[in-house]
Design an enzyme around this catalytic site. Structure first.
Site, mmCIF file in Angstrom:
data_model
loop_
_atom_site.group_PDB
_atom_site.id
_atom_site.type_symbol
_atom_site.label_atom_id
_atom_site.label_comp_id
_atom_site.label_asym_id
_atom_site.label_seq_id
_atom_site.Cartn_x
_atom_site.Cartn_y
_atom_site.Cartn_z
ATOM 1 N N TYR A 39 0.824 -1.210 0.000
ATOM 2 C CA TYR A 39 0.000 0.000 0.000
ATOM 3 C C TYR A 39 0.863 1.267 0.000
ATOM 4 O O TYR A 39 0.357 2.353 -0.293
ATOM 5 C CB TYR A 39 -0.915 0.053 1.226
ATOM 6 C CG TYR A 39 -1.964 -1.022 1.330
ATOM 7 C CD1 TYR A 39 -2.164 -1.954 0.314
ATOM 8 C CD2 TYR A 39 -2.768 -1.112 2.472
ATOM 9 C CE1 TYR A 39 -3.128 -2.942 0.435
ATOM 10 C CE2 TYR A 39 -3.736 -2.087 2.589
ATOM 11 C CZ TYR A 39 -3.907 -3.015 1.572
ATOM 12 O OH TYR A 39 -4.863 -3.989 1.703
ATOM 13 N N HIS A 97 0.182 -11.614 2.240
ATOM 14 C CA HIS A 97 -0.823 -10.860 1.485
ATOM 15 C C HIS A 97 -1.505 -11.698 0.410
ATOM 16 O O HIS A 97 -2.731 -11.650 0.249
ATOM 17 C CB HIS A 97 -0.173 -9.635 0.856
ATOM 18 C CG HIS A 97 -1.126 -8.537 0.551
ATOM 19 N ND1 HIS A 97 -0.762 -7.218 0.500
ATOM 20 C CD2 HIS A 97 -2.456 -8.551 0.289
ATOM 21 C CE1 HIS A 97 -1.817 -6.465 0.219
ATOM 22 N NE2 HIS A 97 -2.857 -7.258 0.076
#
Length: 267
Positions: A39, A97
């Site tokens: 991110y 992730h």
């Protein structure tokens, strides 16, 4: 269950935008924040937390290891870098992730490194994200179901992911729902809007309450303080059996998070 039921998501929020969102959320009472290495906002989140004055021990911080950091000699150093950016000595939860594309890095290698990170005290809990039934089964074989705090997966009224959700429930693994509002698409749904009107609620509150009452944690994001505050209303909204049954009929298998070359073979 130790994963908080309600938290702040920060996907796609960067720079001053994420600083403002985290600041507002903490001011409104949010105490769980979800981020990820990819991110590119961990440093800004760390800044916002530091400036908020909220004691670290009151917060639940989640980050996720990106696929480029899965090798045994890279995972722990990458997590240490995340901790540096977040200005903390330990996160509360660290997730893988995505499963390694094409099994480029063996699962035993990266989950073993993740378990070692926990043993070193860099993270209080560990888990996975975007793992299918088969992949979760492999993770259980490696770590044991009790070591997996959550599987963070896309779940919304339009993608109810029942096969995987039921499997996780049977294994005693908590599910965290992301994209619960399907990028706002479910907010336009007539059925959701009708339920909201009857309860004097917003469509977002209805969708989030549906996920919460289904047993999932949720991590909605917003750049608007008013929406952040309104979303908290989902915690006290109680949908009845008819509402839940009606939302169950909205499932259309509409998956939004499906990155080419990274996503696994979905259930």
């Amino acid at each position: 269950m130790s994963v908080p039921a309600f938290g702040l998501g920060t996907f796609r929020l960067k720079g001053q935008t994420v600083i403002d969102s985290v600041r507002d959320a903490l001011d409104l009472g949010y105490r769980a924040i979800d981020t990820a290495q990819i991110y590119d906002n961990e440093a800004e989140i760390g800044q916002a937390i530091a400036e908020s004055g909220v004691p670290r021990e009151q917060l639940y911080l989640t980050t996720k290891i990106w696929i480029s950091e899965f090798k045994r000699d890279k995972l722990i150093p990458s997590l240490r870098e995340s901790l540096r950016k977040l200005r903390t000595e330990q996160v509360d939860l660290t997730l893988i992730h995505w499963p390694s594309p094409n099994d480029e890095v063996p699962m035993a290698e990266y989950l073993g490194a993740l378990a070692e990170a926990k043993a070193q005290g860099l993270t209080r809990e560990i888990g996975v994200s975007n793992f299918t039934v088969a992949l979760t089964g492999q993770a259980i074989d490696i770590l044991g179901a009790g070591a997996i705090a959550t599987n963070q997966i896309e779940i919304s009224p339009y993608l109810q992911n029942r096969t995987l959700a039921d499997y996780l429930r049977g294994q005693g693994i908590h599910a965290t729902s992301y994209m619960t509002l399907a990028y706002g698409e479910v907010l336009k749904d007539p059925a959701i809007a009708d339920i909201a009107q009857r309860h004097g609620a917003t469509p977002a509150q209805v969708a989030l309450a549906w996920a919460l009452q289904s047993g999932y944690s949720v991590i909605p994001s917003s750049t608007r303080r008013a929406n952040l505050e309104s979303n908290l209303g989902a915690l006290t909204l109680r949908l009845d059996e008819a509402d839940m049954a009606r939302i169950a009929t909205l499932d259309r298998g509409q998956r939004l998070a499906n990155p080419q070359g990274i996503a696994p073979a979905w259930d």
